[in-house]
Design a protein around this motif. Structure first.
Motif, PDB file in Angstrom:
ATOM      1  N   PHE A 255       0.825  -1.214   0.000  1.00  0.00           N
ATOM      2  CA  PHE A 255       0.000   0.000   0.000  1.00  0.00           C
ATOM      3  C   PHE A 255       0.854   1.256   0.000  1.00  0.00           C
ATOM      4  CE2 PHE A 255       0.748   1.443   4.288  1.00  0.00           C
ATOM      5  CZ  PHE A 255       1.043   0.297   5.013  1.00  0.00           C
ATOM      6  N   LYS A 256       2.133   1.131   0.388  1.00  0.00           N
ATOM      7  CA  LYS A 256       2.994   2.309   0.405  1.00  0.00           C
ATOM      8  C   LYS A 256       3.246   2.853  -0.995  1.00  0.00           C
ATOM      9  CE  LYS A 256       5.505   0.998   4.603  1.00  0.00           C
ATOM     10  NZ  LYS A 256       6.848   0.749   5.199  1.00  0.00           N
ATOM     11  N   GLU A 257       3.062   2.016  -2.002  1.00  0.00           N
ATOM     12  CA  GLU A 257       3.272   2.457  -3.380  1.00  0.00           C
ATOM     13  C   GLU A 257       2.027   3.104  -3.979  1.00  0.00           C
ATOM     14  OE1 GLU A 257       6.919   1.338  -2.757  1.00  0.00           O
ATOM     15  OE2 GLU A 257       6.245   2.345  -4.583  1.00  0.00           O
ATOM     16  N   GLU A 258       0.921   3.055  -3.249  1.00  0.00           N
ATOM     17  CA  GLU A 258      -0.314   3.662  -3.749  1.00  0.00           C
ATOM     18  C   GLU A 258      -0.185   5.178  -3.761  1.00  0.00           C
ATOM     19  OE1 GLU A 258      -2.462   0.119  -4.414  1.00  0.00           O
ATOM     20  OE2 GLU A 258      -2.936   2.196  -4.937  1.00  0.00           O
ATOM     21  N   ALA A 259      -0.795   5.806  -4.785  1.00  0.00           N
ATOM     22  CA  ALA A 259      -0.704   7.267  -4.936  1.00  0.00           C
ATOM     23  C   ALA A 259      -1.326   7.982  -3.756  1.00  0.00           C
ATOM     24  CB  ALA A 259      -1.366   7.699  -6.247  1.00  0.00           C
ATOM     25  N   TRP A 260      -2.435   7.442  -3.249  1.00  0.00           N
ATOM     26  CA  TRP A 260      -3.110   8.125  -2.142  1.00  0.00           C
ATOM     27  C   TRP A 260      -2.233   8.174  -0.891  1.00  0.00           C
ATOM     28  CZ3 TRP A 260      -3.664   5.315   2.260  1.00  0.00           C
ATOM     29  CH2 TRP A 260      -3.684   3.908   2.151  1.00  0.00           C
ATOM     30  N   TYR A 261      -1.440   7.114  -0.669  1.00  0.00           N
ATOM     31  CA  TYR A 261      -0.588   7.081   0.506  1.00  0.00           C
ATOM     32  C   TYR A 261       0.571   8.075   0.374  1.00  0.00           C
ATOM     33  CZ  TYR A 261       2.166   5.174   4.358  1.00  0.00           C
ATOM     34  OH  TYR A 261       2.861   5.028   5.526  1.00  0.00           O
ATOM     35  N   ARG A 262       1.173   8.129  -0.804  1.00  0.00           N
ATOM     36  CA  ARG A 262       2.273   9.065  -1.025  1.00  0.00           C
ATOM     37  C   ARG A 262       1.776  10.516  -0.930  1.00  0.00           C
ATOM     38  NH1 ARG A 262       3.363   5.618  -5.419  1.00  0.00           N
ATOM     39  NH2 ARG A 262       2.728   7.292  -6.841  1.00  0.00           N
ATOM     40  N   ASP A 263       0.598  10.793  -1.530  1.00  0.00           N
ATOM     41  CA  ASP A 263       0.062  12.154  -1.455  1.00  0.00           C
ATOM     42  C   ASP A 263      -0.249  12.559  -0.015  1.00  0.00           C
ATOM     43  OD1 ASP A 263      -1.861  11.921  -4.545  1.00  0.00           O
ATOM     44  OD2 ASP A 263       0.240  12.411  -4.173  1.00  0.00           O
ATOM     45  N   PHE A 264      -0.687  11.603   0.771  1.00  0.00           N
ATOM     46  CA  PHE A 264      -1.007  11.901   2.166  1.00  0.00           C
ATOM     47  C   PHE A 264       0.265  12.200   2.971  1.00  0.00           C
ATOM     48  CE2 PHE A 264      -1.639  10.331   6.549  1.00  0.00           C
ATOM     49  CZ  PHE A 264      -2.625  11.211   6.950  1.00  0.00           C
ATOM     50  N   LYS A 265       1.300  11.396   2.766  1.00  0.00           N
ATOM     51  CA  LYS A 265       2.535  11.571   3.529  1.00  0.00           C
ATOM     52  C   LYS A 265       3.321  12.796   3.069  1.00  0.00           C
ATOM     53  CE  LYS A 265       3.990   8.879   6.099  1.00  0.00           C
ATOM     54  NZ  LYS A 265       3.904   8.786   7.584  1.00  0.00           N
ATOM     55  N   GLU A 266       3.301  13.056   1.752  1.00  0.00           N
ATOM     56  CA  GLU A 266       4.136  14.120   1.207  1.00  0.00           C
ATOM     57  C   GLU A 266       3.420  15.472   1.140  1.00  0.00           C
ATOM     58  OE1 GLU A 266       6.429  10.933  -1.730  1.00  0.00           O
ATOM     59  OE2 GLU A 266       5.378  12.674  -2.567  1.00  0.00           O
ATOM     60  N   ARG A 267       2.120  15.436   0.821  1.00  0.00           N
ATOM     61  CA  ARG A 267       1.401  16.701   0.615  1.00  0.00           C
ATOM     62  C   ARG A 267       0.210  16.877   1.556  1.00  0.00           C
ATOM     63  NH1 ARG A 267      -0.223  17.338  -5.441  1.00  0.00           N
ATOM     64  NH2 ARG A 267      -0.944  15.196  -5.150  1.00  0.00           N
ATOM     65  N   SER A 268       0.035  15.970   2.476  1.00  0.00           N
ATOM     66  CA  SER A 268      -1.066  16.031   3.466  1.00  0.00           C
ATOM     67  C   SER A 268      -2.439  16.071   2.796  1.00  0.00           C
ATOM     68  CB  SER A 268      -0.889  17.258   4.371  1.00  0.00           C
ATOM     69  OG  SER A 268       0.324  17.189   5.081  1.00  0.00           O
ATOM     70  N   VAL A 269      -2.587  15.353   1.681  1.00  0.00           N
ATOM     71  CA  VAL A 269      -3.881  15.269   0.997  1.00  0.00           C
ATOM     72  C   VAL A 269      -4.743  14.250   1.733  1.00  0.00           C
ATOM     73  CG1 VAL A 269      -5.060  14.723  -1.151  1.00  0.00           C
ATOM     74  CG2 VAL A 269      -2.839  15.894  -1.200  1.00  0.00           C
ATOM     75  N   ARG A 270      -5.786  14.723   2.365  1.00  0.00           N
ATOM     76  CA  ARG A 270      -6.600  13.860   3.227  1.00  0.00           C
ATOM     77  C   ARG A 270      -7.777  13.205   2.506  1.00  0.00           C
ATOM     78  NH1 ARG A 270      -5.666  14.677   8.741  1.00  0.00           N
ATOM     79  NH2 ARG A 270      -4.169  16.357   9.185  1.00  0.00           N
TER      80      ARG A 270
END
Length: 605
Positions: free
Chosen positions: A138-153
């Motif tokens: 799941f770490k490779e999922e776009a939603w996870y990266r956007d959440f960790k890097e850009r705080s997209v909730r």
């Protein structure tokens, strides 16, 4: 030549019809377009307000759900257990199962949430229904990266591979950190999923014109829902970005479209997040039918003008004066003044033209009409009396048939006392029924008739029947038409037994605002909507042909309504209250007439 009737009619048609109709068409078109535009704008913004409230409600529930999990003591204990190096794998596994059950129970309390998952940086994934797995993909999922890097909730509509076992359709997700408020520092992430259809279906019910569409955009101005059509409006991206940066919360913008007219952009910013509702519709879509109507009106106007000119030329000579007098005569006929009409009709000694023939024929028609109306009025009174007698006779065999069946059953059971009571009550009812000449009776007599009928029912049903009667004082001498309460009571008892083993019927007789109200209530199954509509229509119009030729045994209520309408006319009213599974209340509203008083025919409508 210029002052001839033909010339003046042609000039008048050209000036009045062409100019006035042309100006009226132009003004009507512009005003209609303005009204439609204003209506679409106000309606779209109003619907967007409603949908925005719906989005706020959905977001509130998701935030409430996330807050409940975030602040739960069980969540904190699970976090401490997982991170404690001194605990055994078995104890941690038990904590994971307990936490999964907590997620399942919490999700079941929120109908809006379709699934929820907890993800940890070490690859642990916990879902509902005891789902515990180690899968760091799941770490490779776009939603996870956007959440960790850009705080997209918020994650737009997507297919979640882990939630497909619960809901195999696109979902929208809310991401929340566990144990930390900063996404970049959080080691645990909660992903709350709801169905995208939950937000998309209400949005699809909001229409702009025939093909206009409304889109829900997130803070990055991307579509939140499964709406692939948004890509067709890529040329409006700059405008949307401009509108999102302005302070104005909602509004309407007009842009140049590729086809005739402008494209209309309706937008509204949502308060809880930076989301926007944006709708696109073209003027061609909005006003297509209006343009077609305008062209049709112009074409029709030209044809009608040519036909009118031809008719003006054909009819102009020699008809104005006699027609004027005929019109005056017709107005007197319209008011019912036949004598005045005959005085104003021109005298015709010989038929020389169509106008003179019409004049002479109209004179004869007025005389014949006056005679026919007088004759028809008398016949109607006689026919109404005959129809009323027929309806009155129709109901008596129905009483006799049911009562004879009861007597036969009692005799077979050798219940002598009950049989005698029934015969005595039936005898009273028959003596009362055979008084055909008495159309109107005192209320006291009708109630005595009802008591005899109820005594028969009490013998038949015993303790299973409970009937109560309540009547105001001073109504004994009020005059009503006969046989109107018993059919209502019969229906109430019959249908109450269909619903319950015990029939409960209440009869209420009262005076209110100069009206007599006869009410019968039961505990039956209630009436279906189509039957209520049919009875109300029947109470308004007397369908005598159907009533007199009906072979159905269930004619009691229709018979009562027909007789009440025949006798009381517009002074009669019917109220029906019916709740499915609980019962029905039927109330007849009649004018109060004391003894020896009758409803005048002029008051019957």
């Amino acid at each position: 030549m210029l002052y001839s009737l033909k010339s003046r009619l042609i000039i008048a048609f050209v000036l009045l019809f062409v100019l006035s109709f042309g100006v009226m068409t132009l003004l009507l078109f512009k005003e209609s377009r303005a009204i439609i535009r204003s209506y679409v704008e106000s309606s779209a913004l109003e619907k967007m307000d409603e949908y925005g409230s719906f989005i706020d409600m959905a977001q509130s529930q998701m935030y409430d759900f996330s807050s409940l999990v975030f602040n739960s003591d069980l969540t904190h204990r699970w976090e401490l257990t997982i991170t404690d190096p001194n605990l055994s794998p078995g104890e941690k596994s038990l904590a994971n199962i307990t936490f999964s059950r907590f997620l399942t129970q919490t999700t079941n309390n929120y109908s809006i949430v379709s699934s929820v998952f907890i993800y940890r940086e070490d690859g642990l994934r916990i879902g509902m229904n005891n789902e515990v797995a180690f899968d760091p993909s799941f770490k490779e999922e776009a939603w996870y990266r956007d959440f960790k890097e850009r705080s997209v909730r918020w994650v737009p509509a997507h297919l979640d591979p882990y939630s497909q076992q619960y809901y195999n359709k696109p979902v929208i997700s809310l991401l929340m950190p566990i144990g930390q408020f900063e996404p970049a520092l959080a080691k645990t992430v909660m992903k709350v999923n709801i169905s995208s259809a939950y937000l998309l279906d209400p949005l699809n019910r909001i229409h702009l014109g025939e093909s206009g569409t409304i889109f829900l955009l997130n803070e990055l101005l991307g579509p939140m829902l499964s709406q692939a059509e948004y890509g067709q409006h890529a040329d409006k991206t700059e405008l949307i970005e401009k509108l999102s940066g302005e302070r104005q919360k909602q509004g309407v913008e007009y842009t140049s479209g590729q086809a005739k007219g402008d494209d209309i952009v309706v937008y509204k910013k949502l308060g809880r997040t930076d989301w926007m509702l944006v709708g696109f519709v073209s003027e061609v879509d909005l006003y297509g039918k209006l343009y077609t109507l305008r062209d049709s009106i112009v074409t029709f106007a030209i044809l009608l003008f040519l036909v009118s000119v031809f008719i003006a030329i054909w009819l102009s000579h020699g008809i104005t004066r006699p027609l004027t007098r005929l019109v005056l005569a017709m107005r007197h006929v319209q008011r019912g003044d036949f004598a005045g009409a005959e005085e104003r009709i021109p005298t015709v000694r010989s038929v020389k033209s169509e106008v003179s023939f019409v004049t002479m024929t109209f004179r004869k028609m007025v005389g014949q009409l006056r005679s026919h109306i007088q004759t028809e009025f008398e016949l109607k009174l006689l026919r109404q009396q005959a129809e009323y007698k027929a309806l009155l006779m129709q109901i008596n065999p129905h009483f006799l048939f049911n009562t004879l069946e009861l007597m036969s059953s009692l005799a077979m059971q050798k219940r002598t006392d009950d049989t005698v009571d029934v015969i005595e009550s039936l005898g009273k009812m028959l003596r009362f029924s055979l008084r055909i000449s008495d159309d109107v009776i005192r209320l006291k007599e009708e109630l005595n008739y009802v008591q005899d009928y109820l005594s028969i029912l009490e013998v038949r049903f015993g303790d299973k029947l409970h009937v109560t009667m309540e009547a105001d004082e001073g109504l004994e001498k009020v005059m009503i038409i006969k046989f109107i309460l018993q059919p209502l009571i019969e229906n109430a008892v019959k249908y109450s037994f269909r619903q319950s083993p015990k029939a409960i019927v209440h009869i209420r007789i009262s005076r209110h605002n100069g009206q007599l109200r006869l009410s019968v209530s039961d505990n039956g199954p209630g009436m279906p909507e189509e039957l209520l509509v049919k009875l109300k229509d029947q109470s308004v119009s007397v369908q005598l042909d159907q009533m007199l030729t009906s072979r159905s045994r269930e004619i009691g209520l229709g018979n009562v309504l027909a007789r009440c309408r025949l006798y009381y006319g517009e002074l009669f009213d019917l109220h029906i209250e019916s709740v499915p599974g609980e019962g029905t209340v039927i109330e007849l509203i009649l004018p109060i007439r004391e003894e020896h008083a009758h409803v005048p025919s002029i008051d019957r409508g």
